[in-house]
Scaffold this active site. Structure first.
Site, PDB file in Angstrom:
ATOM      1  N   GLU A  84       0.844  -1.201   0.000  1.00 41.64           N
ATOM      2  CA  GLU A  84       0.000   0.000   0.000  1.00 41.64           C
ATOM      3  C   GLU A  84       0.878   1.249   0.000  1.00 41.64           C
ATOM      4  OE1 GLU A  84      -3.711   1.921   2.528  1.00 41.64           O
ATOM      5  OE2 GLU A  84      -3.414  -0.251   2.475  1.00 41.64           O
ATOM      6  N   LYS A 278      -8.084  -1.095  10.925  1.00 41.84           N
ATOM      7  CA  LYS A 278      -7.409  -1.545   9.704  1.00 41.84           C
ATOM      8  C   LYS A 278      -6.181  -0.680   9.461  1.00 41.84           C
ATOM      9  CE  LYS A 278      -6.521  -1.564   5.092  1.00 41.84           C
ATOM     10  NZ  LYS A 278      -5.703  -0.608   4.324  1.00 41.84           N
ATOM     11  N   ASP A 294       3.791 -14.543  11.908  1.00 39.75           N
ATOM     12  CA  ASP A 294       2.512 -14.948  11.337  1.00 39.75           C
ATOM     13  C   ASP A 294       1.505 -13.811  11.460  1.00 39.75           C
ATOM     14  OD1 ASP A 294       0.123 -16.103  10.595  1.00 39.75           O
ATOM     15  OD2 ASP A 294       0.408 -17.924  11.775  1.00 39.75           O
ATOM     16  N   HIS A 391      -2.995  10.368   0.362  1.00 37.95           N
ATOM     17  CA  HIS A 391      -3.088   9.020  -0.188  1.00 37.95           C
ATOM     18  C   HIS A 391      -3.003   9.035  -1.705  1.00 37.95           C
ATOM     19  CE1 HIS A 391      -4.254   4.799  -0.388  1.00 37.95           C
ATOM     20  NE2 HIS A 391      -5.113   5.146  -1.340  1.00 37.95           N
TER      21      HIS A 391
END
Length: 437
Positions: A84, A278, A294, A391
């Site tokens: 991202e 998130k 993990d 962004h």
């Protein structure tokens, strides 16, 4: 499309040949693309092939760094594996913002991990409780060959208890075990211990209850660690006088007010909390992945923790008290710095060395800080300029690459959008104008 038997027995070239013949229109192009992502170092490629099953190629993610993180007075460069576009930039900006305000403070609250033996018992809790009380010591003694090395280093089994879960499911009980696994994530150690407990439980019960073919009141269903680790916690925070948040005191006070309210909204509104968290995971997952841990287990445990009070909520907290702004996170992190990929993947080794070869506790602090930094940068953007401005500027190169812009076109378009708002349609329009001209 057709099924195939014995696919795993084929070599890599044979697997690719079968796949491209049956699932792609342009076989040569698909095969070439898969081969282009092989590592030219055959030894290194063989190592990658053996990480998993049926490997046909490698799937690369960018491996970047976020520098200048002041954590407990020490400066870190944090490795991040993520695709991202704005994540590493946001983390770096947060590190820079807090660098001259005391940096990040981090601590490990606890490191206990959990595993359970799940079983059914049909003759009531009182009988089971008496049996467990008499056999608990025997169960622990059976584990000595598995736990002695861990115990020498200060780890091992912390507690072993019987839990009655029949109010949730008929005849359901569990042996709930807490572990300390030190610098290992500990999944194999925990699962080996649990399976030995389950075997001992069955054998002792068969004698104690005089099992026969028709009378078997105890049935083990499964033995497995839990990725929910609410007692394996790290905390990170930043703090400074409100007036130091921005050059203008009035603007700083307004910013602090909006920031705290933005976090409070994520505390009470699940729709916002999911997106809020998130953003935290953007930072956490990137470091977890870069260090060979993990990230799926970490994700599952963290999201469960976010809903521990009955409603999904923010992982971070913010407040202003006596003119002091404080922003913090408390997050469960079962991480390891030995075993697994940490000893195998060359870039993971590099990432660990970059971080000063941290202990598991040190890595927990670093990962918690990465999540807090990411969240700070996101909320700062949301309550000021909006999230899209930064962004989309970071996303600009993705759009240009999508339309196969040349190097000169990229430079022209980037110059244009230094003073214009980036949107997908605006970038396409500027590109078309360039090409038509």
């Amino acid at each position: 499309m057709k099924q195939i038997l014995g696919f795993s027995k084929l070599n890599k070239d044979e697997k690719i040949a079968w796949l491209t013949q049956n699932y792609f229109q342009n076989r040569e192009e698909a095969a070439q693309l898969l081969q282009n992502y092989w590592n030219p170092d055959e030894k290194l490629q063989k190592l990658h092939d053996e990480f998993t099953e049926n490997t046909i190629s490698n799937y690369y993610l960018p491996f970047g760094i976020a520098p200048n993180f002041n954590i407990n007075g020490e400066i870190y460069v944090i490795p991040m594996a993520i695709e991202e576009s704005s994540v590493i930039a946001a983390a770096s900006n947060a590190a820079k913002f807090w660098g001259d305000k005391g940096g990040f403070k981090a601590e490990v609250i606890d490191t206990r991990k959990v595993g359970q033996v799940h079983f059914l018992f049909t003759e009531g809790f009182s009988k089971l409780e008496e049996f467990f009380r008499k056999t608990k010591t025997l169960l622990l003694e059976r584990l000595q060959p598995l736990t002695k090395n861990m115990e020498k280093r200060g780890g091992g089994i912390l507690s072993l208890e019987l839990r009655d879960k029949t109010s949730a499911l008929a005849n359901y009980y569990q042996i709930h075990v807490e572990f300390e696994t030190l610098d290992a994530m500990g999944a194999n150690f925990i699962n080996s211990c649990l399976e030995e407990i389950a075997l001992g439980l069955k054998q002792e019960a068969a004698t104690y209850f005089n099992f026969s073919e028709t009378h078997q009141p105890l049935e083990v269903i499964m033995s497995i660690l839990s990725n929910y680790v609410p007692n394996c916690l790290a905390k990170a925070e930043v703090s400074c006088p409100v007036k130091d948040l921005l050059p203008n005191t009035a603007e700083a006070e307004h910013f602090a007010h909006k920031f705290v309210e933005a976090v409070n909204i994520a505390k009470v509104e699940p729709y916002r909390a999911v997106t809020h968290n998130k953003g935290i995971m953007n930072g956490i997952d990137a470091v977890v992945l870069a260090t060979g841990n993990d990230f799926r287990a970490v994700e599952a445990g963290i999201h469960a923790y976010a809903a521990r009070n009955g409603q999904y909520s923010s992982l971070t907290s913010a407040k202003v008290e006596d003119g002091q702004f404080t922003f913090s996170i408390e997050v469960p992190l079962a991480l390891g710095t030995v075993g697994g990929l940490t000893n195998l993947h060359p870039l993971v080794k590099l990432a660990m060395e970059m971080l000063g070869n941290p202990t598991a506790k040190d890595l927990m602090k670093i990962v918690a800080v990465a999540g807090l930094a990411q969240n700070f940068a996101a909320i700062k953007s949301l309550v000021t300029t909006g999230i899209q401005e930064g962004h989309m500027k970071m996303h600009l190169m993705n759009i240009l690459n999508q339309f196969k812009a040349t190097p000169s076109e990229k430079e022209t378009v980037k110059a244009h959008f230094k003073t214009h708002t980036v949107t997908h349609s605006a970038v396409v329009e500027v590109l078309e104008q360039l090409r038509n001209a």
